[in-house]
Scaffold this active site. Sequence first.
Site, PDB file in Angstrom:
ATOM      1  N   GLY A   1       5.034  -4.634  -6.600  1.00 39.46           N
ATOM      2  CA  GLY A   1       3.671  -4.807  -6.132  1.00 39.46           C
ATOM      3  C   GLY A   1       2.696  -4.601  -7.275  1.00 39.46           C
ATOM      4  O   GLY A   1       3.032  -3.940  -8.278  1.00 39.46           O
TER       5      GLY A   1
ATOM      6  N   GLN B   1      -5.170  -2.859 -11.444  1.00 41.27           N
ATOM      7  CA  GLN B   1      -4.111  -2.628 -12.432  1.00 41.27           C
ATOM      8  C   GLN B   1      -4.127  -3.672 -13.549  1.00 41.27           C
ATOM      9  O   GLN B   1      -3.514  -3.461 -14.599  1.00 41.27           O
ATOM     10  CB  GLN B   1      -2.734  -2.619 -11.756  1.00 41.27           C
ATOM     11  CG  GLN B   1      -2.521  -1.414 -10.855  1.00 41.27           C
ATOM     12  CD  GLN B   1      -1.128  -1.411 -10.278  1.00 41.27           C
ATOM     13  OE1 GLN B   1      -0.854  -2.101  -9.310  1.00 41.27           O
ATOM     14  NE2 GLN B   1      -0.228  -0.667 -10.897  1.00 41.27           N
TER      15      GLN B   1
ATOM     16  N   CYS C   1       5.015   3.585 -10.382  1.00 37.11           N
ATOM     17  CA  CYS C   1       3.840   2.716 -10.501  1.00 37.11           C
ATOM     18  C   CYS C   1       3.854   2.058 -11.866  1.00 37.11           C
ATOM     19  O   CYS C   1       4.146   2.721 -12.865  1.00 37.11           O
ATOM     20  CB  CYS C   1       2.570   3.552 -10.325  1.00 37.11           C
ATOM     21  SG  CYS C   1       1.052   2.591 -10.430  1.00 37.11           S
ATOM     22  N   LEU C   2       3.525   0.764 -11.905  1.00 41.03           N
ATOM     23  CA  LEU C   2       3.485   0.067 -13.198  1.00 41.03           C
ATOM     24  C   LEU C   2       2.411   0.635 -14.114  1.00 41.03           C
ATOM     25  O   LEU C   2       2.468   0.435 -15.321  1.00 41.03           O
ATOM     26  CB  LEU C   2       3.252  -1.434 -12.986  1.00 41.03           C
ATOM     27  CG  LEU C   2       4.398  -2.208 -12.335  1.00 41.03           C
ATOM     28  CD1 LEU C   2       4.019  -3.663 -12.151  1.00 41.03           C
ATOM     29  CD2 LEU C   2       5.669  -2.094 -13.159  1.00 41.03           C
TER      30      LEU C   2
ATOM     31  N   HIS D   1       0.792   1.952  -0.988  1.00 37.21           N
ATOM     32  CA  HIS D   1       0.562   2.250  -2.406  1.00 37.21           C
ATOM     33  C   HIS D   1      -0.470   1.282  -3.005  1.00 37.21           C
ATOM     34  O   HIS D   1      -1.404   1.710  -3.700  1.00 37.21           O
ATOM     35  CB  HIS D   1       1.904   2.143  -3.143  1.00 37.21           C
ATOM     36  CG  HIS D   1       1.848   2.354  -4.621  1.00 37.21           C
ATOM     37  ND1 HIS D   1       2.448   3.429  -5.248  1.00 37.21           N
ATOM     38  CD2 HIS D   1       1.286   1.629  -5.621  1.00 37.21           C
ATOM     39  CE1 HIS D   1       2.238   3.355  -6.550  1.00 37.21           C
ATOM     40  NE2 HIS D   1       1.535   2.259  -6.812  1.00 37.21           N
ATOM     41  N   GLU D   2      -0.313  -0.009  -2.718  1.00 39.32           N
ATOM     42  CA  GLU D   2      -1.212  -1.001  -3.323  1.00 39.32           C
ATOM     43  C   GLU D   2      -2.615  -0.922  -2.727  1.00 39.32           C
ATOM     44  O   GLU D   2      -3.612  -1.062  -3.449  1.00 39.32           O
ATOM     45  CB  GLU D   2      -0.648  -2.415  -3.157  1.00 39.32           C
ATOM     46  CG  GLU D   2       0.710  -2.649  -3.796  1.00 39.32           C
ATOM     47  CD  GLU D   2       0.795  -2.240  -5.256  1.00 39.32           C
ATOM     48  OE1 GLU D   2      -0.239  -2.199  -5.942  1.00 39.32           O
ATOM     49  OE2 GLU D   2       1.908  -1.932  -5.706  1.00 39.32           O
TER      50      GLU D   2
ATOM     51  N   HIS E   1      -4.578   1.677  -4.341  1.00 40.61           N
ATOM     52  CA  HIS E   1      -5.147   1.263  -5.641  1.00 40.61           C
ATOM     53  C   HIS E   1      -6.535   0.632  -5.460  1.00 40.61           C
ATOM     54  O   HIS E   1      -7.413   0.793  -6.307  1.00 40.61           O
ATOM     55  CB  HIS E   1      -4.248   0.233  -6.327  1.00 40.61           C
ATOM     56  CG  HIS E   1      -3.141   0.811  -7.160  1.00 40.61           C
ATOM     57  ND1 HIS E   1      -3.367   1.693  -8.200  1.00 40.61           N
ATOM     58  CD2 HIS E   1      -1.800   0.607  -7.138  1.00 40.61           C
ATOM     59  CE1 HIS E   1      -2.203   2.008  -8.771  1.00 40.61           C
ATOM     60  NE2 HIS E   1      -1.235   1.377  -8.147  1.00 40.61           N
TER      61      HIS E   1
HETATM   62 ZN    ZN Z   1       0.758   1.429  -8.532  1.00 43.98          ZN
END
Ligand code: ZN
Length: 173
Positions: free
Chosen positions: A46, A51, A88-89, A130-131, A134
């Site tokens: 995701g 991000q 998380c990226l 999670h997304e 963000h």
């Molecule tokens: Zn993340």
Amino acid sequence: MALREVRMQGDPILTKTCREVKVLTPRLQTLIDDMFETMYEENGVGLAGPQVGVLRRIVVIDVGEGPVTLINPKIVLEDGSQTGSEGCLSLPGKVATVTRPNHVIVSALDRNMEEFSIEGTELLARALCHEIDHLDGHMYTEIAEGPLMDVTFDDEEELMENQDAFDETLGEI
Ligand code: ZN
């Protein structure tokens, strides 16, 4: 399509609230294409607008069931709970234990700006929560239970010893 630079934790853009998308311009369509390309390149499941430095309420997800684009997503139902590791990226190589709803229903607009809803359990429910966090400037580290842990090959043995916490080993979201 092009890869975008993934912003890392500590970048103030990850703490800001994103604006809703009113018109899906060609520029935002390209952004979505680039977000998918970047997410797949980084082996994530995701990715959210901030991000890649864009404060718009846009999320892309693929938990192995095909690509899903969510514009202006809203959680309309959540129930149950699941506790597992999450990454998380924007914080590569780290995971922590996070409790999330086990089941969510999210309404959103698709790439044609048409309303749809998506129902997720387990990993998909976790990724959706999670997304969407963000988009409101929140990282999973704010709700992590216990310390951040490194994910490296050296830790493989330790991961095995903590199987309960890692039963649901995730891609970075
Ligand atoms: Zn993340």
